[in-house]
Write an enzyme that holds these catalytic residues in place. Structure first.
Site, short mmCIF file in Angstrom:
data_model
loop_
_atom_site.label_atom_id
_atom_site.label_comp_id
_atom_site.label_asym_id
_atom_site.label_seq_id
_atom_site.Cartn_x
_atom_site.Cartn_y
_atom_site.Cartn_z
N ASP A 1 -0.25 -3.94 6.38
CA ASP A 1 -0.84 -3.47 7.63
C ASP A 1 -2.30 -3.88 7.78
O ASP A 1 -3.07 -3.21 8.47
CB ASP A 1 -0.75 -1.94 7.70
CG ASP A 1 0.67 -1.44 7.94
OD1 ASP A 1 1.57 -2.27 8.14
OD2 ASP A 1 0.87 -0.21 7.91
N ASP B 1 5.94 4.82 5.06
CA ASP B 1 6.84 3.87 5.72
C ASP B 1 6.87 2.51 5.01
O ASP B 1 7.56 1.59 5.47
CB ASP B 1 6.45 3.69 7.20
CG ASP B 1 5.07 3.12 7.41
OD1 ASP B 1 4.16 3.42 6.61
OD2 ASP B 1 4.88 2.35 8.38
N HIS B 2 6.18 2.41 3.88
CA HIS B 2 6.23 1.20 3.07
C HIS B 2 6.82 1.45 1.68
O HIS B 2 7.21 0.50 1.01
CB HIS B 2 4.83 0.60 2.93
CG HIS B 2 4.28 0.08 4.22
ND1 HIS B 2 4.16 -1.26 4.51
CD2 HIS B 2 3.85 0.74 5.32
CE1 HIS B 2 3.67 -1.40 5.72
NE2 HIS B 2 3.47 -0.21 6.24
N HIS C 1 1.45 3.97 1.96
CA HIS C 1 1.98 4.75 3.06
C HIS C 1 3.50 4.87 2.99
O HIS C 1 4.20 3.95 2.59
CB HIS C 1 1.54 4.14 4.39
CG HIS C 1 0.10 4.41 4.71
ND1 HIS C 1 -0.60 3.71 5.65
CD2 HIS C 1 -0.78 5.32 4.19
CE1 HIS C 1 -1.84 4.16 5.71
NE2 HIS C 1 -1.97 5.14 4.83
N HIS D 1 4.83 -4.60 11.23
CA HIS D 1 5.11 -3.80 12.43
C HIS D 1 5.25 -4.71 13.65
O HIS D 1 4.60 -5.75 13.75
CB HIS D 1 3.99 -2.79 12.70
CG HIS D 1 3.99 -1.63 11.74
ND1 HIS D 1 4.82 -0.56 11.87
CD2 HIS D 1 3.24 -1.41 10.63
CE1 HIS D 1 4.59 0.29 10.88
NE2 HIS D 1 3.64 -0.20 10.11
N HIS E 1 -7.38 -0.82 5.67
CA HIS E 1 -6.33 0.06 6.16
C HIS E 1 -6.15 1.20 5.18
O HIS E 1 -6.08 2.37 5.55
CB HIS E 1 -5.05 -0.74 6.34
CG HIS E 1 -3.88 0.07 6.80
ND1 HIS E 1 -3.83 0.66 8.05
CD2 HIS E 1 -2.71 0.39 6.18
CE1 HIS E 1 -2.69 1.31 8.17
NE2 HIS E 1 -1.99 1.17 7.05
N HIS F 1 0.84 -1.20 0.00
CA HIS F 1 0.00 0.00 0.00
C HIS F 1 0.88 1.24 0.00
O HIS F 1 2.10 1.16 0.08
CB HIS F 1 -0.97 -0.01 1.18
CG HIS F 1 -0.34 0.06 2.53
ND1 HIS F 1 0.39 -0.99 3.07
CD2 HIS F 1 -0.32 1.05 3.47
CE1 HIS F 1 0.82 -0.65 4.27
NE2 HIS F 1 0.41 0.58 4.54
#
Length: 259
Positions: A131, A59-60, A57, A169, A114, A55
């Protein structure tokens, strides 16, 4: 044979390196940061063959650009229904991702919630789920919906119970704490907490985890259990009518009171 290596990033992220040690090649899952990935590739003497994104975001996806600078032409796979500029191989529900150089194949599942276009990769007895599902928990809803996330988790619940789940995570201990708010008398939670602290104290991650254990301890997959229903109704101050209703109450409660 598939090997999977966790690469810690930021404060609690894991970037996954799916490798074939014999071929010394690897695929990179959700590289939010390039630096630890480049270090791991050099240390393990691995050549990357693909980047897999679940996805949008940061941090990905934040490390994609620098990885492509280091390895020009590396294919980047990701969700067709999300705008991720460097994804050049968009994937949709039901498509098959064949990583021939690794001898591996994964089915793509669209599991929104998410985020609106979140995908996961399932194959080789493993689920790389971004996530969507966490050990003892699930993702927060951003640009998806509670309805979508509930049904995405229900799809995951139909997979074989021995599926190894690779989320992104290190939230397990915190999630167990919330699960004990929901089910304070669930002894399986105490066992799981002890196991997790033993792993962390020894320097190991608490993930991946076996899907089947989630049905004993994850409140978001136990929304049909009387004790979980009772807690949701206590929090909501009303009757709940469906497992999806229970799920929504718990997820909102966690967002507003626990996180």
């Amino acid at each position: 044979m598939m090997q999977v290596t966790p690469i810690p990033a930021f404060t609690d992220n894991y970037i996954w390196l799916i490798s074939n040690e014999a071929a010394q090649q690897a695929a990179i899952v959700d590289p939010g940061d390039a630096a630890p990935v480049l270090e791991a590739l050099q240390r393990l003497n691995m050549q990357p063959v693909a980047i897999l994104i679940t996805h949008h975001h940061r941090d990905h996806v934040g490390g994609i650009e620098k990885l492509l600078q280091a390895y020009p032409g590396l294919p980047v796979y990701g969700p067709v229904n999300e705008r991720i500029p460097l994804v050049d191989h968009p994937l949709a529900e039901g498509e098959q991702l064949n990583l021939e150089s690794l001898g591996l194949s994964f089915s793509v599942m669209e599991l929104p919630g998410h985020t609106a276009g979140h995908i996961v990769y399932y194959g080789e007895g493993s689920l790389f789920c971004g996530d969507t599902l966490f050990a003892n928990g699930c993702g927060r809803v951003f640009d998806g919906t509670l309805h979508d996330l509930y049904h995405s988790l229900q799809r995951i619940a139909t997979l074989p119970t021995d599926t190894q789940v690779y989320c992104t995570h290190e939230y397990t201990v915190d999630n167990i704490g919330f699960a004990k708010w929901v089910e304070p008398d669930n002894a399986a939670l105490d066992v799981r907490m002890e196991e997790c602290w033993a792993l962390l104290d020894a320097g190991y991650p608490t993930v991946p985890f076996e899907l089947g254990r989630e049905f004993e301890t994850n409140p978001f997959l136990r929304t049909h259990i009387p004790e979980v229903i009772a807690k949701a109704e206590e929090i909501a101050g009303r009757e709940t009518h469906t497992p999806e209703d229970v799920f929504a109450v718990l997820r909102i409660w966690k967002d507003t009171e626990y996180d």
